[in-house]
Design a protein around this motif. Structure first.
Motif, PDB file in Angstrom:
ATOM      1  N   PRO A  69      48.607 -24.004  21.264  1.00  0.00           N
ATOM      2  CA  PRO A  69      49.232 -24.358  19.981  1.00  0.00           C
ATOM      3  C   PRO A  69      49.386 -23.165  19.027  1.00  0.00           C
ATOM      4  N   ASP A  70      48.490 -22.182  19.093  1.00  0.00           N
ATOM      5  CA  ASP A  70      48.557 -21.038  18.177  1.00  0.00           C
ATOM      6  C   ASP A  70      49.251 -19.820  18.793  1.00  0.00           C
ATOM      7  N   ALA A  71      49.938 -19.989  19.920  1.00  0.00           N
ATOM      8  CA  ALA A  71      50.553 -18.838  20.601  1.00  0.00           C
ATOM      9  C   ALA A  71      51.563 -18.127  19.695  1.00  0.00           C
ATOM     10  N   ALA A  72      52.448 -18.887  19.046  1.00  0.00           N
ATOM     11  CA  ALA A  72      53.485 -18.273  18.204  1.00  0.00           C
ATOM     12  C   ALA A  72      52.852 -17.595  16.984  1.00  0.00           C
ATOM     13  N   ARG A  73      51.828 -18.232  16.425  1.00  0.00           N
ATOM     14  CA  ARG A  73      51.140 -17.638  15.272  1.00  0.00           C
ATOM     15  C   ARG A  73      50.493 -16.311  15.669  1.00  0.00           C
ATOM     16  N   LEU A  74      49.839 -16.291  16.824  1.00  0.00           N
ATOM     17  CA  LEU A  74      49.210 -15.048  17.300  1.00  0.00           C
ATOM     18  C   LEU A  74      50.267 -13.979  17.549  1.00  0.00           C
ATOM     19  N   MET A  75      51.382 -14.354  18.182  1.00  0.00           N
ATOM     20  CA  MET A  75      52.429 -13.370  18.478  1.00  0.00           C
ATOM     21  C   MET A  75      52.929 -12.725  17.178  1.00  0.00           C
ATOM     22  N   GLN A  76      53.105 -13.534  16.124  1.00  0.00           N
ATOM     23  CA  GLN A  76      53.577 -12.972  14.850  1.00  0.00           C
ATOM     24  C   GLN A  76      52.507 -12.117  14.169  1.00  0.00           C
ATOM     25  N   MET A  77      51.214 -12.414  14.438  1.00  0.00           N
ATOM     26  CA  MET A  77      50.147 -11.553  13.904  1.00  0.00           C
ATOM     27  C   MET A  77      50.196 -10.170  14.545  1.00  0.00           C
ATOM     28  N   LEU A  78      50.720 -10.104  15.772  1.00  0.00           N
ATOM     29  CA  LEU A  78      50.673  -8.859  16.547  1.00  0.00           C
ATOM     30  C   LEU A  78      51.795  -7.893  16.181  1.00  0.00           C
ATOM     31  N   THR A  79      52.906  -8.400  15.641  1.00  0.00           N
ATOM     32  CA  THR A  79      54.069  -7.506  15.439  1.00  0.00           C
ATOM     33  C   THR A  79      54.687  -7.653  14.062  1.00  0.00           C
ATOM     34  N   PRO A  80      55.153  -6.537  13.482  1.00  0.00           N
ATOM     35  CA  PRO A  80      55.880  -6.588  12.222  1.00  0.00           C
ATOM     36  C   PRO A  80      57.341  -7.033  12.374  1.00  0.00           C
ATOM     37  N   PRO A  95      57.457  -3.609  18.243  1.00  0.00           N
ATOM     38  CA  PRO A  95      56.347  -2.698  17.984  1.00  0.00           C
ATOM     39  C   PRO A  95      55.072  -3.513  17.751  1.00  0.00           C
ATOM     40  N   ILE A  96      53.947  -3.000  18.222  1.00  0.00           N
ATOM     41  CA  ILE A  96      52.640  -3.599  17.944  1.00  0.00           C
ATOM     42  C   ILE A  96      51.822  -2.523  17.231  1.00  0.00           C
ATOM     43  N   VAL A  97      51.265  -2.862  16.065  1.00  0.00           N
ATOM     44  CA  VAL A  97      50.532  -1.856  15.286  1.00  0.00           C
ATOM     45  C   VAL A  97      49.122  -2.338  14.961  1.00  0.00           C
ATOM     46  N   ASP A  98      48.245  -1.362  14.652  1.00  0.00           N
ATOM     47  CA  ASP A  98      46.894  -1.696  14.186  1.00  0.00           C
ATOM     48  C   ASP A  98      46.900  -1.842  12.660  1.00  0.00           C
ATOM     49  N   GLU A  99      45.724  -1.974  12.073  1.00  0.00           N
ATOM     50  CA  GLU A  99      45.637  -2.263  10.637  1.00  0.00           C
ATOM     51  C   GLU A  99      46.098  -1.094   9.771  1.00  0.00           C
ATOM     52  N   THR A 100      46.220   0.098  10.352  1.00  0.00           N
ATOM     53  CA  THR A 100      46.717   1.255   9.598  1.00  0.00           C
ATOM     54  C   THR A 100      48.217   1.461   9.812  1.00  0.00           C
ATOM     55  N   GLY A 101      48.840   0.604  10.621  1.00  0.00           N
ATOM     56  CA  GLY A 101      50.256   0.774  10.945  1.00  0.00           C
ATOM     57  C   GLY A 101      50.487   1.698  12.119  1.00  0.00           C
ATOM     58  N   GLY A 102      49.416   2.078  12.831  1.00  0.00           N
ATOM     59  CA  GLY A 102      49.539   2.965  13.997  1.00  0.00           C
ATOM     60  C   GLY A 102      49.981   2.197  15.242  1.00  0.00           C
ATOM     61  N   GLY A 274      48.505  -5.001   9.821  1.00  0.00           N
ATOM     62  CA  GLY A 274      49.119  -3.730   9.450  1.00  0.00           C
ATOM     63  C   GLY A 274      50.227  -3.873   8.428  1.00  0.00           C
ATOM     64  N   ARG A 275      50.428  -5.112   7.918  1.00  0.00           N
ATOM     65  CA  ARG A 275      51.562  -5.343   7.002  1.00  0.00           C
ATOM     66  C   ARG A 275      51.469  -4.477   5.752  1.00  0.00           C
TER      67      ARG A 275
END
Ligand code: THG
Length: 368
Positions: A69-80, A95-102, A274-275
């Motif tokens: 059920p949370d697959a789409a929510r997780l996917m959006q957490m992973l990418t900007p 793109p997939i980034v960490d909390e610093t935008g790396g 990373g937002r």
């Protein structure tokens, strides 16, 4: 270079027997798995890729499956990248980034259903990051690496070859979309995508048992098309500006530095890691960026360490991928260049590993 020692940590693929029978001459390791790098020679493989059709063992493009059920929510957490408009049947370069935008990875996301996704990853252990986020946020989603191995069919004759094996319907699959097609009674996800600019498909092969039957069927069906085993080609991918994670970008780079700002909708990608960091870099703009670069003179060696880009005595960037292009009769390269020197036409010097210096020119756009 010395050989790669085979072991259980360096995984074989469902197609490795076919790759070896085709006479593979070089391998690299990608996501802990074998990835062929050359069959005849880089230049012969290049010419053939641009004129015929090749079958590539890209099983190392491993999938991370999100299910629940949370697959789409997780996917959006992973990418900007804003995924709200993405429908099942679509693929997005994300793109997939960490909390610093790396940058952590630059995979292709495949939306199978609202509650089922594949993330087709580049060479970094992204599974660990995804599992940690799902667990840390107590999300209702299963995260694992399924036994799915992409097989790419690339080149100008890819449509003709694929139609012979899967029927004419495969011609109607649009770029970065997928359809489901039958092979020997098994349903396969087939997308129009792949790590070349020559056009083609990627077949997501589930399990190992149909790997060699599918490989052989493609080879037999394409005999009169001169189908061959191939692999991502260094020259062709530099000409096309396809980036390589770990080479052209690392965790030290933001998507904007990588020229991937067009795949970021940081304002609207609510909830993505990373937002805040990316809102800042999107506002200010990057101070260095990926650029196409031409290096003068004859063929350069393999770029297995960053080559400094100099303006006189000042380093203003680095080259991270380079190869001799037979079609453009120059060395084509990808580099990261400081804002003060990134305009098209800027002339700099590159320092090669032997200490020699070559003139280079910053280009406006990639070669195709
Ligand atoms: N296909 C699939 N998985 C992959 C790759 C792939 N995983 C590893 C690696 N390649 C990930 N990196 C990329 C880099 C570029 C592209 C896809 C994956 C790509 N870029 C196009 C371009 O830049 O022209 C299109 C991008 C777009 O317009 O959306 O295709 O190749 N399955």
């Amino acid at each position: 270079m010395a050989m790669i020692a085979p072991s259980r940590r360096v995984r074989r693929t469902p197609f490795s027997d076919g790759v070896e029978a085709a006479g593979v001459k070089g391998y690299t390791v990608y996501n802990h798995m074998l990835l062929p790098t050359v069959f005849r020679s880089i230049e012969e493989d290049y010419r053939h890729l641009k004129t015929a059709v090749q079958v590539w063992d890209v099983a190392c493009e491993r999938q991370i499956e999100l299910r629940g059920p949370d697959a789409a929510r997780l996917m959006q957490m992973l990418t900007p990248r804003d995924l709200r408009g993405m429908l099942p049947g679509q693929c997005y370069y994300v793109p997939i980034v960490d909390e610093t935008g790396g940058m952590l990875n630059d995979p292709v996301a495949v939306k199978l259903a609202e509650d089922r996704w594949w993330i087709s990853i580049a060479d970094s252990d992204l599974l660990l990051w995804v599992k940690a986020i799902a667990h840390g946020w107590r999300l209702d989603v299963l995260v694992d690496e399924p036994d799915v191995s992409p097989l790419a069919v690339q080149g100008p004759l890819a449509d003709d070859l694929m139609a012979r094996v899967f029927g004419d319907g495969v011609r109607d699959v649009r770029f970065f979309r997928f359809g489901v097609f039958d092979f020997q009674g098994r349903s396969l996800v087939i997308a129009r995508s792949g790590y070349s600019k020559q056009g083609g498909f990627e077949i997501y092969v589930e399990g190992t048992d149909i790997g060699m039957p599918l490989w052989n069927a493609l080879m037999e069906a394409g005999r009169d098309l001169d189908v061959r085993a191939g692999c991502p080609n260094l020259v062709e991918r530099i000409e096309g500006g396809l980036l390589s994670y770990g080479n052209d970008m690392t965790r030290e780079n933001t998507p904007h530095e990588c020229g991937l700002g067009r795949f970021c909708n940081t304002q609207t990608a609510i909830g993505c890691v990373g937002r805040d960091a990316l809102l800042r870099v999107a506002m200010e703009g990057p101070v260095r960026q990926i650029r196409p670069i031409a290096i003068e003179g004859d063929a350069v060696p393999i770029c297995d360490q960053a080559w400094p880009l100099m303006d006189g005595l000042h380093q203003v960037g680095r080259i991270t991928s380079a190869a001799w292009s037979p079609d453009y009769e120059t060395n084509v390269a990808i580099g990261m260049v400081r804002m003060t020197h990134w305009n098209a036409g800027t002339e700099l010097d590159v320092v090669l590993p032997d200490g020699s210096i070559r003139p280079v020119t910053v280009y406006e756009s990639f070669w195709q």
